[in-house]
Design a protein around this motif. Sequence first.
Motif, PDB file in Angstrom:
ATOM      1  N   GLN A   1      42.019  47.506  43.521  1.00  0.00           N
ATOM      2  CA  GLN A   1      42.623  47.057  42.944  1.00  0.00           C
ATOM      3  C   GLN A   1      43.644  46.482  42.010  1.00  0.00           C
ATOM      4  O   GLN A   1      43.566  45.774  41.165  1.00  0.00           O
TER       5      GLN A   1
ATOM      6  N   ASP B   1      43.446  43.515  39.065  1.00  0.00           N
ATOM      7  CA  ASP B   1      44.118  43.583  37.956  1.00  0.00           C
ATOM      8  C   ASP B   1      44.805  41.870  37.275  1.00  0.00           C
ATOM      9  O   ASP B   1      45.125  41.104  36.434  1.00  0.00           O
ATOM     10  N   ASP B   2      44.940  40.692  38.926  1.00  0.00           N
ATOM     11  CA  ASP B   2      45.052  39.707  38.876  1.00  0.00           C
ATOM     12  C   ASP B   2      44.589  39.009  37.421  1.00  0.00           C
ATOM     13  O   ASP B   2      43.531  39.004  37.401  1.00  0.00           O
TER      14      ASP B   2
END
Length: 163
Positions: free
Chosen positions: A158, A162-163
């Motif tokens: 996750q 998100d990066d």
Amino acid sequence: MTTDSTEKLLVEGLQELYYTEQQLVDALETLADQTDEESAKNAFSEYRDETQEHVERLEEVFEQIDEEPQDRNDRVVDALIEEHEEFASENDGEVLDRYNIAAGQKTEHYEIAAYGNVTSLAQKLGYDEASDMLAETLREEQSALDELSQAGEQFDQQATADD
Ligand SMILES: [Fe+2]
């Protein structure tokens, strides 16, 4: 190894676990309170209840082998808790959530080693019922470790997404 020294190792091992599990009831409550991520938070409060059962099961094991339940200071769990407190005082949010999962995993590994040993010692001494009860806790610790390991992996996937 003589029967006497095997018995001594078993009793001391159980006393250390009795101390460890009692410390972990409070520590898991703290982990559940300070973790934001829902599934990890729920897992910690579930383990807290399970840990309370482990304390009670150890009392039954002591009874099975004709010993008074007594705790024995365990510096390993003290150190694990102290290390966690230090980190938690300086961090929060996602970093702390991920750290908490790792702290749970470390603790489970320690418990698995300790329960593996006392299960084998009890069996060797012919305490079949005590050994079965300890093996049951051992299985629960192993499944808690598996769940935490999965939670850690999911968390990391996750985080990368998100990066
Ligand atoms: Fe436990």
